[in-house]
Each structure stands twice: as C-alpha cells, then as structure tokens.
Design a protein around this motif. Structure first.
Motif, PDB file in Angstrom:
ATOM      1  N   ASN A 133      13.222 -11.601 -60.750  1.00  0.00           N
ATOM      2  CA  ASN A 133      13.295 -11.675 -62.220  1.00  0.00           C
ATOM      3  C   ASN A 133      13.201 -13.093 -62.763  1.00  0.00           C
ATOM      4  O   ASN A 133      13.580 -13.345 -63.907  1.00  0.00           O
ATOM      5  N   LEU A 134      12.732 -14.014 -61.937  1.00  0.00           N
ATOM      6  CA  LEU A 134      12.444 -15.368 -62.428  1.00  0.00           C
ATOM      7  C   LEU A 134      10.930 -15.480 -62.537  1.00  0.00           C
ATOM      8  O   LEU A 134      10.232 -15.311 -61.534  1.00  0.00           O
ATOM      9  N   LEU A 135      10.468 -15.716 -63.751  1.00  0.00           N
ATOM     10  CA  LEU A 135       9.028 -15.748 -63.972  1.00  0.00           C
ATOM     11  C   LEU A 135       8.655 -17.058 -64.655  1.00  0.00           C
ATOM     12  O   LEU A 135       9.505 -17.681 -65.302  1.00  0.00           O
ATOM     13  N   ALA A 136       7.399 -17.471 -64.462  1.00  0.00           N
ATOM     14  CA  ALA A 136       7.027 -18.808 -64.933  1.00  0.00           C
ATOM     15  C   ALA A 136       5.723 -18.770 -65.723  1.00  0.00           C
ATOM     16  O   ALA A 136       4.771 -18.105 -65.328  1.00  0.00           O
ATOM     17  N   VAL A 137       5.719 -19.482 -66.840  1.00  0.00           N
ATOM     18  CA  VAL A 137       4.485 -19.649 -67.625  1.00  0.00           C
ATOM     19  C   VAL A 137       4.229 -21.136 -67.771  1.00  0.00           C
ATOM     20  O   VAL A 137       5.139 -21.894 -68.094  1.00  0.00           O
TER      21      VAL A 137
END
Ligand code: N01
Length: 526
Positions: A422-426
């Motif tokens: 649940n760690l997402l990166a943009v």
C-alpha cells in the motif's frame, strides 16, 4: 492544526503536480485523506526552485493538467515557457479551484513512515509533530527534490565564509547579488537559466564549468489572446497527442530525412528550427540517430557558440564536446551564451584544471584562488532514489527503503515496491504524473471494491521490471556520458539508470496491460 493520532485512508506526501492531483483523485473516490508538504504552500519542485531565471523548458500549453476541461479553459498562460512564479501561481490556483487546502498540512516534512503488519496501517510522522496513521501512503516527492540536493564533496566546503545557496532550496526573499563577486558552480539546465539573470546585477560573475551542455535557444515570448484561444479550442487533440507521444510532447514527428537533403538545405532547415527555438530545434530529422546527423547537428551547435561568444577563448570552453549530443539532458537558454560577452562574466574550465578546494574566501582551481562573496551551487540532485532515502520508510518486517535502494532504483512499474504494501509512488513530469495518479487511483479503487487490505508487487515482478528498465538504457545514448540519470553525479552512487527509457506511450500500454490482466505482478491480501 496537528492531526495527532488521526486515522486516514490515505496520506499523500508532497504538494507538487503529483500530490495535488493524487489528493483530488483519492478524495473523489471517497477516501479520507491528508497531504503533508514541507513547503508553506503548493508547488513542489516549483515551490523550492525559485532561483533566478527558473523557468520550464516544456511549453506552457502542455506543461499542465489535462484531467479537467474547466481548469484547461479557466487558466491562461502568459508565456511560451512559463517562469517559476507563474507555475507556482498555477498550482495554487488548481489547489484552490479543487478546494484541496483543507486537507493539506504545510510546513510539515514527513520524517518517517512505518508499516505495521498487524493493523495493516502506516504510521506517518512529520517534523512538525504530526503522527497519523493511514491504510495507503502515496509519495509524490519528485525525483529531483530539495531534500536530496547534491552538494559536491569538495574539500574545504565547510570553510567557506561567504554566502552560499543551492538552487534547489532558494530563499523565498531572494538573494541580492548587487555588486557582489559571484561564482556559479554547475552548468546543467539550472545553471544555464540562472547565469544570465545573476549577471544582470552581480559585480563580477565566474562560471565554473565541468561539462559544456548542448544548449538550444528557448526563444521565449509572451502569448497572444488569439494564440491562447486557439490552444484552448484544440485541447482535446493536444491531450490525445500528449498521451500517445513517446516523450509526452504534442509535437508532430520529424518532417525531413537528412540523407535526402543537400548540406545547404539541411543547414537552412536547422537554422530555421534554431530561430523557432525550444526542444524542437533538434527534432527535424527522421534519421536523427545516425552518426551523420549527430555530427552535423553537434557541429552546427558548436558553430553557433563561436558565432555568439566573441572571445574565442571563452567560446572554446563553452562549445559542447566530449560526449554525444543527447547523452545528457539538452538545456534551453535565454541569453546564456550572450552573457559571456559581458566584461564582468568569465567561465573557468574545471574539467581541464579541476577545483582543488573551497577556501574561506572562494574557490581554488589548480593553484588559482577565485575570491567570491556568494557561491551558487547549481549542482543538481541525488535523483530519484535520493528523495526516498532521505525519508525513513520501513515496510514489512522493518525493511528499510534506504537499504532497498542502496544498489540503485527498484520498483514494479515505477510505482510500487515489494515489501512495502500500500505504498505507492508518483513522480515525473505532468504528462506521466497524470497517468500514474489515475493508474494508482484505479488500483486503490480495485482493492477497496474487493475488500483487499493490502496490495504489493511480488519480488519476481519487481526484479523483472527493474532489469527491463536497465536493459532499455544499456547501449542507449545516455550510456555514453555521466549524468544524474545514471546516478553518476553523486560520488559512490551505483551506475544504474533511474528512469524508464521505453517511451511514455509504451509505458501507458504496459501499465494498462498489468491492470487489464487483474493487476498481474501484484498480490492482494484480505
Ligand atoms: O542539475 P544537473 P540541474 N564539480 O545534474 C555540475 C531538471 N530541470 O539542477 O555535468 C564541478 O543537470 C555538473 O557537471 P557535470 C532537468 O531535468 C528542469 O542543472 O556532472 N561541477 C553539471 O554541470 C535537469 O536535468 C528544468 O560534469 C559539478 C551541474 O553541476 C535536472 O533538473 C529546469 C560538480 C549539475 O547539473 C537537473 O538539472 C532546470 C562538481 N563536484 C532543471 N558536481 C525545467 O525546465 C556537479 N557539477 C523543467
């Protein structure tokens, strides 16, 4: 307001292009969100990079959000290449237009984010005293970020008694160069923008150049009402073109084949493109990758330097050479070369004679000391992995992102990490940011709808993606020079390519494929 112990569905880190849209999107999906931002307003890179001359080198009409027709129609750009204050105003406008501020905390740098496997929640802490939990954390921290600015480890750097600044966290009140002896170290996109503006007031300016960049004229200009009206009427087409173009630029494909032209004709066309300015200057030949075209263009640009810079000794230093054009990022300028015709502006070749140390008074090159009142470090960033490693991020079993990225970048589709549920990166530029935000929002929606509590890529999927990313860069032009894209600007950083070189259009297709096949490469847990 301190949100101590408050529970959120999602925390977004950073209020630049990426964070603003991510917050909006997740809120639209009904999630309770909080965004933390270190600066005291929206802007991200465009908040911190307020150095003299800071300007975008993508054209304003496509360096913006496309997701909202209202915003596209309501906002009007004033210049072809917008300057930092205008982009910062734009991002403030969007934050207000979408009523996002109430869910944003400014002056709050996230210091740690730690995953608890039992509760399947992240605990996020900031240096302003916040401690909250969330099911999802989306980092929108950018790849070239003030937290990871690259200050060179030149001996004696701590001895310097004058003022010094890094361009990536420029003082809000500005810097007064009037009559001062100023040194600029670094001649990448940033230094090239800063030098002409600093020269306007400095008493003396010395530019310390290690590598001469290939620099194209921006030919920036104000935009007319007619032009803006035409752009606004064409936005649907522009949006489609941005999304299907390899580099996210709504430009036509190159129109000419060099091999079919006479040298005179090729030179005439190249001159015409030079006069129009912008990154299109190099995008006129279909066969651009052949050695003949490269040689022709590289020599054309060297001739330009010699024709603008009157002092042959300065021109010799400034002429781009030593690596193929395109192996480092090409820069856009406004009066960069012309600035070296001013009697109080010098350039020092620190490739030929390296900097030996920084002294109390200035910079020592070989045995020569250059006394300086102000040093400006335009020395770039510990890019992409640096911002992640600057934060204490701990995933399953306490594994640290700092260690995970020690050997270079690792991710699945650039947005997710094995071991960090649940760690997402943009990150990236607006064109890729919009895609990533929408893709992540869809992934979260999928998890929510299906009652999944944790989503995470498999190690195999991450390994394969990471290797594919490196394979795409191997043997590319970038492979033929040292650059931040290869991490080689930071001593000791492994030489691994930090970006996806497969094209934005292909990247979209690959991400669609992952989603359409039930988010292949991800595991979901209830
Ligand atoms: O940083 P850079 P930047 N001794 O890493 C030199 C984006 N950007 O801030 O090339 C001496 O490119 C270094 O020399 P060398 C854009 O993506 C966008 O300029 O390593 N010199 C180089 O000249 C860009 O690519 C916009 O030999 C040293 C310079 O410092 C990225 O930001 C505008 C040194 C660093 O160049 C980074 O650009 C501006 C040392 N020890 C920037 N260490 C837009 O328009 C470093 N250098 C959107």
């Amino acid at each position: 307001m301190t949100d101590t112990n408050e529970e959120f569905d999602a925390v977004v880190i950073g209020a630049g292009f990426a964070g603003i849209y991510m917050l909006h999107k997740l809120r639209e999906q009904g999630l309770k969100c909080r965004l933390f931002e270190a600066g005291d307003g929206p802007g991200g890179a465009w908040y911190w990079n307020r150095y003299p001359g800071a300007r975008c080198d993508s054209e304003s009409y496509f360096y913006c959000y496309f997701f909202s027709d209202e915003i596209l129609q309501e906002w009007t750009w004033s210049e072809r290449f917008p300057a930092q204050p205008e982009i910062e105003r734009y991002l403030n406008f969007v934050a207000d237009r979408l009523d996002l501020r109430k869910d944003m905390s400014f002056g709050a740098r996230v210091s740690s984010t730690v995953y608890d496997e039992a509760s399947r929640r992240w605990t996020v802490e900031t240096d302003a005293g916040h401690k909250v939990t969330a099911r999802y954390v989306v980092t929108a921290i950018g790849g070239l970020t003030s937290t990871a600015s690259n200050l060179p480890n030149i001996p004696g750097i701590g001895d310097y008694k004058g003022e010094w600044y890094h361009t990536g966290h420029w003082p809000k009140d500005g810097v007064d160069f009037t009559g001062k002896r100023v040194g600029v170290l670094g001649t990448g996109s940033t230094g090239i923008q800063a030098v002409p503006v600093i020269a306007q007031t400095a008493g003396h300016l010395t530019v310390f150049q290690r590598t001469p960049a290939y620099i194209m004229p921006a030919k920036n200009h104000p935009l007319t009402e007619e032009y803006n009206a035409e752009i606004k009427a064409n936005y649907p087409t522009i949006r489609d073109n941005v999304r299907t173009h390899w580099g996210g630029q709504p430009y036509d494909a190159p129109a000419y084949t060099f091999a079919e032209l006479s040298l005179d004709e090729a030179t005439r066309l190249q001159e015409e493109y030079w006069n129009n300015g912008g990154l299109r200057v190099i995008q006129l030949f279909k066969d651009a990758r052949t050695p003949e075209v490269r040689e022709f263009q590289e020599e054309f640009f060297r001739r330009k330097v010699r024709s603008i810079v009157k002092d042959p000794a300065k021109a010799e230093i400034l002429e781009p050479k030593g690596y193929p054009m395109g192996a480092k990022r090409i820069a856009l300028d406004t009066n960069y070369y012309e600035t070296f015709n001013l009697p109080h502006v010098d350039v020092v070749d620190v490739r030929k004679t390296p900097i030996t140390r920084i002294t109390e008074k200035g910079i020592m090159v070989g045995e020569t000391e250059y006394p300086l009142d102000i040093i400006v470090f335009a020395t770039g960033y510990d890019a992409v992995t640096g911002p992640f490693r600057a934060m204490d991020i701990r995933g399953r079993g306490g594994i640290r992102m700092y260690d995970k990225l020690d050997d270079g970048p690792r991710s699945y589709v650039g947005m997710a990490f094995a071991g960090f549920p649940n760690l997402l990166a943009v990150s990236g530029v607006p064109a890729s940011i919009e895609h990533d935000v929408e893709w992540i929002a869809a992934l979260i929606e999928h998890a929510e709808k299906n009652g999944y509590k944790a989503v995470e890529p498999t190690q195999e999927a991450e390994d394969a993606w990471t290797e594919e990313t490196q394979a795409k860069a191997a043997g590319s032009l970038f492979d033929q020079a040292d650059s931040w894209q290869y991490g080689s600007n930071v001593p000791g950083k492994p030489r691994r390519f930090l970006l996806w070189l497969g094209g934005l259009n292909v990247f979209r297709e690959r991400c669609d494929e992952v989603a359409n096949e039930g988010y292949k490469g991800f595991t979901f847990a209830r």
